[in-house]
Design a protein around this motif. Structure first.
Motif, PDB file in Angstrom:
ATOM      1  N   UNK A 117     -26.618  13.089 -16.073  1.00  0.00           N
ATOM      2  CA  UNK A 117     -27.732  12.466 -15.650  1.00  0.00           C
ATOM      3  C   UNK A 117     -28.267  13.169 -14.734  1.00  0.00           C
ATOM      4  N   UNK A 118     -27.912  14.014 -13.956  1.00  0.00           N
ATOM      5  CA  UNK A 118     -28.646  14.936 -12.957  1.00  0.00           C
ATOM      6  C   UNK A 118     -29.634  15.646 -13.953  1.00  0.00           C
ATOM      7  N   UNK A 119     -29.152  16.313 -14.937  1.00  0.00           N
ATOM      8  CA  UNK A 119     -30.055  17.125 -15.756  1.00  0.00           C
ATOM      9  C   UNK A 119     -31.072  16.465 -16.618  1.00  0.00           C
ATOM     10  N   UNK A 120     -30.921  15.189 -16.854  1.00  0.00           N
ATOM     11  CA  UNK A 120     -31.965  14.450 -17.341  1.00  0.00           C
ATOM     12  C   UNK A 120     -33.108  14.139 -16.248  1.00  0.00           C
ATOM     13  N   UNK A 121     -32.707  13.837 -14.974  1.00  0.00           N
ATOM     14  CA  UNK A 121     -33.300  13.519 -13.756  1.00  0.00           C
ATOM     15  C   UNK A 121     -34.239  14.802 -13.734  1.00  0.00           C
ATOM     16  N   UNK A 269     -24.318  31.477 -15.667  1.00  0.00           N
ATOM     17  CA  UNK A 269     -24.499  30.092 -14.859  1.00  0.00           C
ATOM     18  C   UNK A 269     -25.628  29.808 -14.836  1.00  0.00           C
ATOM     19  N   UNK A 270     -26.116  28.431 -15.201  1.00  0.00           N
ATOM     20  CA  UNK A 270     -27.673  28.099 -15.549  1.00  0.00           C
ATOM     21  C   UNK A 270     -27.720  27.062 -14.270  1.00  0.00           C
ATOM     22  N   UNK A 271     -26.964  26.184 -13.948  1.00  0.00           N
ATOM     23  CA  UNK A 271     -27.231  25.028 -13.078  1.00  0.00           C
ATOM     24  C   UNK A 271     -26.082  25.005 -12.105  1.00  0.00           C
ATOM     25  N   UNK A 272     -26.151  24.229 -10.833  1.00  0.00           N
ATOM     26  CA  UNK A 272     -25.023  24.163 -10.162  1.00  0.00           C
ATOM     27  C   UNK A 272     -25.405  22.530  -9.581  1.00  0.00           C
ATOM     28  N   UNK A 273     -24.221  21.752  -9.389  1.00  0.00           N
ATOM     29  CA  UNK A 273     -24.313  20.622  -8.558  1.00  0.00           C
ATOM     30  C   UNK A 273     -23.865  20.762  -7.183  1.00  0.00           C
ATOM     31  N   UNK A 274     -24.732  20.333  -6.322  1.00  0.00           N
ATOM     32  CA  UNK A 274     -24.633  20.368  -4.979  1.00  0.00           C
ATOM     33  C   UNK A 274     -24.367  19.139  -3.931  1.00  0.00           C
ATOM     34  N   UNK A 280     -29.040  16.082  -6.688  1.00  0.00           N
ATOM     35  CA  UNK A 280     -28.335  17.261  -6.176  1.00  0.00           C
ATOM     36  C   UNK A 280     -28.053  18.221  -7.381  1.00  0.00           C
ATOM     37  N   UNK A 281     -29.224  18.825  -7.663  1.00  0.00           N
ATOM     38  CA  UNK A 281     -29.027  19.742  -8.944  1.00  0.00           C
ATOM     39  C   UNK A 281     -30.041  21.039  -8.375  1.00  0.00           C
ATOM     40  N   UNK A 282     -29.440  22.310  -8.686  1.00  0.00           N
ATOM     41  CA  UNK A 282     -30.179  23.319  -8.449  1.00  0.00           C
ATOM     42  C   UNK A 282     -29.893  24.288  -9.618  1.00  0.00           C
ATOM     43  N   UNK A 283     -31.259  25.103 -10.070  1.00  0.00           N
ATOM     44  CA  UNK A 283     -31.167  26.325 -11.161  1.00  0.00           C
ATOM     45  C   UNK A 283     -30.488  27.133 -10.105  1.00  0.00           C
ATOM     46  N   UNK A 284     -29.168  27.877 -11.081  1.00  0.00           N
ATOM     47  CA  UNK A 284     -28.637  29.028 -10.390  1.00  0.00           C
ATOM     48  C   UNK A 284     -29.344  30.241 -10.275  1.00  0.00           C
ATOM     49  N   UNK A 285     -29.505  30.739  -9.202  1.00  0.00           N
ATOM     50  CA  UNK A 285     -30.083  32.246  -8.799  1.00  0.00           C
ATOM     51  C   UNK A 285     -28.906  32.981  -8.137  1.00  0.00           C
ATOM     52  N   UNK A 286     -28.400  34.024  -9.156  1.00  0.00           N
ATOM     53  CA  UNK A 286     -27.415  34.857  -8.602  1.00  0.00           C
ATOM     54  C   UNK A 286     -27.630  35.748  -7.244  1.00  0.00           C
ATOM     55  N   UNK A 337     -37.508  11.520   7.376  1.00  0.00           N
ATOM     56  CA  UNK A 337     -37.477  11.289   6.033  1.00  0.00           C
ATOM     57  C   UNK A 337     -37.666  12.386   4.998  1.00  0.00           C
ATOM     58  N   UNK A 338     -38.641  13.087   5.223  1.00  0.00           N
ATOM     59  CA  UNK A 338     -38.976  14.288   4.383  1.00  0.00           C
ATOM     60  C   UNK A 338     -37.910  15.048   4.437  1.00  0.00           C
ATOM     61  N   UNK A 339     -37.220  15.350   5.606  1.00  0.00           N
ATOM     62  CA  UNK A 339     -36.124  16.398   5.736  1.00  0.00           C
ATOM     63  C   UNK A 339     -34.946  15.702   4.956  1.00  0.00           C
ATOM     64  N   UNK A 340     -34.743  14.563   4.868  1.00  0.00           N
ATOM     65  CA  UNK A 340     -33.499  13.912   4.312  1.00  0.00           C
ATOM     66  C   UNK A 340     -33.593  13.969   2.797  1.00  0.00           C
ATOM     67  N   UNK A 341     -34.791  13.744   2.440  1.00  0.00           N
ATOM     68  CA  UNK A 341     -34.938  13.916   0.699  1.00  0.00           C
ATOM     69  C   UNK A 341     -34.749  15.365   0.305  1.00  0.00           C
ATOM     70  N   UNK A 342     -34.644  16.376   1.138  1.00  0.00           N
ATOM     71  CA  UNK A 342     -34.685  17.685   0.695  1.00  0.00           C
ATOM     72  C   UNK A 342     -32.935  18.051   0.322  1.00  0.00           C
TER      73      UNK A 342
END
Length: 445
Positions: A117-121, A269-274, A280-286, A337-342
């Motif tokens: 679901x996270x990847x789809x989003x 590693x392509x993505x990480x869940x945070x 809560x998904x990030x591209x993985x940057x070594x 609210x902007x900070x919380x969305x981050x």
């Protein structure tokens, strides 16, 4: 994220403090502690030994620049080697094909369905892709319902055939449906399985062969450490997957999987869940992960997240208010609210260089701003727009309405005044001042 490993590596580098140069003796003592820190983080012994051997070879005889201390030089070498160990460059996702088909594989309980679901989003919101989720977990009770709930949450269609017990047919029919309805991407969520379960491994191999996905991703729980690496190898031997997804990196992760999985399976590693939220998904940057492991923060990712929430039109309005001394508590609340969305506060603090170490014993909850919000929401519209109206009598009423002490209201008023002055000085930073604001509010609990 990786707090224990970060602390132990920091102590290891302290061995070199005060030394004028790197020698066989002091680098050996330091790297002994580095190796011990890696082993405690559940990194494979062979990988940890090879890693420290490479670092030693690069460190011995290296000229220490006048601007660097030996410890700083070793940190740089360790950072470069960590980056290389975790894959070097960032690995993209293959979205060729009409539609692009992504097959999700992994162990039971790895968080595969949620991450689908996270990847789809992510593909929908960041890449503009019309994405279809496919429920091919025919074994786990309520698995199909879970994917439908996730799909509803993110506004992505879910294809399922509850009565069909053949995952190969379901996946093939879903791809036909996607082609007929203009979907760009199909994400096939399969049943979690054990690497030792031959029947289940054969089943996913059959699905893989039938649908010929552009991407086969292996989802693994980062908290399982070296066990995750071993199971990744078993899956890779059968599926020859294209990349790894590490979930639950927001937990008390030891770090072994992130550090060593690439060298074992030779897949990035392509993505990480945070976190638990769908974004809560990030591209993985070594290189960025290496920085975080070494306690250097991750400013680039922090800025990227801030920019995602940055609204130029709102910033222009805010700039005018600041210039006219009209910045009020409603604007303050909007910035919160902007900070919380981050993302989660714990994750954000970890991205600020030095903050992780400074606040390592401070528990940072995701609802860290709730008391500030409660106080502001207890103010009248007039008080929010013109804080100078708030006298002692009003402060008492606001504190009572928010369920807080008057001291808390006074503290917020003081911080608000300081920040208003700072923003006036910076003239028009608007959304760009998010990080400064975070620092100003850390005392409110």
């Amino acid at each position: 994220m990786f707090n224990n490993l970060t602390d132990k590596l920091d102590k290891a580098f302290h061995i070199l403090k005060g030394h004028g140069k790197i020698t066989d003796v002091n680098v050996a003592d330091t790297l002994k502690e580095v190796r011990r820190a890696l082993l405690d983080a559940d990194v494979n012994f062979k990988i940890a030994k090879e890693f420290t051997t490479k670092v030693k070879e690069k460190a011995i005889g290296e000229n220490v620049l006048t601007t660097l201390q030996p410890g700083q030089l070793l940190v740089k070498i360790v950072k470069d080697e960590l980056t290389e160990l975790m894959g070097g460059d960032v690995a993209g996702i293959n979205l060729s094909g009409t539609p692009s088909v992504i097959l999700m594989s992994g162990l039971q309980g790895s968080g595969k369905t949620t991450f689908s679901g996270k990847l789809a989003n992510f593909l929908k919101s960041k890449k503009g892709k019309k994405t279809l989720l496919v429920a091919c977990d025919i074994y786990r009770p309520a698995a199909i319902n879970q994917l439908h709930v996730v799909g509803d949450q993110i506004g992505v269609e879910v294809y399922s055939e509850p009565e069909n017990k053949n995952p190969v047919e379901i996946a093939q029919n879903a791809i036909k449906h996607a082609k007929a309805n203009g979907f760009n991407v199909v994400i096939v969520d399969t049943a979690g399985r054990l690497a030792v379960d031959e029947e289940m491994m054969t089943e996913i191999a059959n699905v893989h062969k039938a649908i010929q996905p552009q991407e086969t991703l292996f989802v693994v729980d980062a908290m399982t450490g070296q066990d995750a690496v071993n199971t990744a190898k078993a899956f890779n031997d059968r599926l020859n997957f294209d990349g790894v997804i590490l979930t639950k990196l927001d937990g008390d992760t030891r770090g072994g999987a992130a550090i060593s999985i690439k060298s074992v399976v030779n897949k990035p590693i392509k993505f990480i869940g945070t976190g638990e939220k769908m974004d809560a998904i990030d591209v993985f940057y070594p290189s960025r992960m290496a920085d975080r492991i070494l306690g250097m923060g991750d400013v680039v990712s922090l800025v990227e997240r801030a920019q995602e929430q940055y609204d130029e039109e709102e910033a222009r309005k805010l700039q005018k208010k600041i210039a006219k001394n009209e910045f009020g508590f409603d604007d303050f609340l909007s910035q919160i609210q902007q900070i919380k969305k981050m993302g989660s506060m714990k994750d954000l603090v970890g991205m600020i260089p030095g903050a992780g170490k400074a606040l390592k014993d401070v528990e940072i909850e995701d609802d860290a701003f709730k008391h500030i919000e409660a106080i502001i929401q207890s103010m009248t519209p007039a008080e929010r727009s013109k804080p100078s109206l708030i006298d002692v009598k009003r402060k008492n009423r606001i504190a009572k309405g928010a369920g807080r002490k008057i001291e808390d209201v006074n503290q917020l008023m003081k911080q608000f005044e300081q920040m208003s002055k700072m923003m006036k000085m910076m003239q028009g930073g608007g959304g760009k001042n998010l990080m400064k604001m975070m620092g100003g509010m850390k005392g409110m609990r």
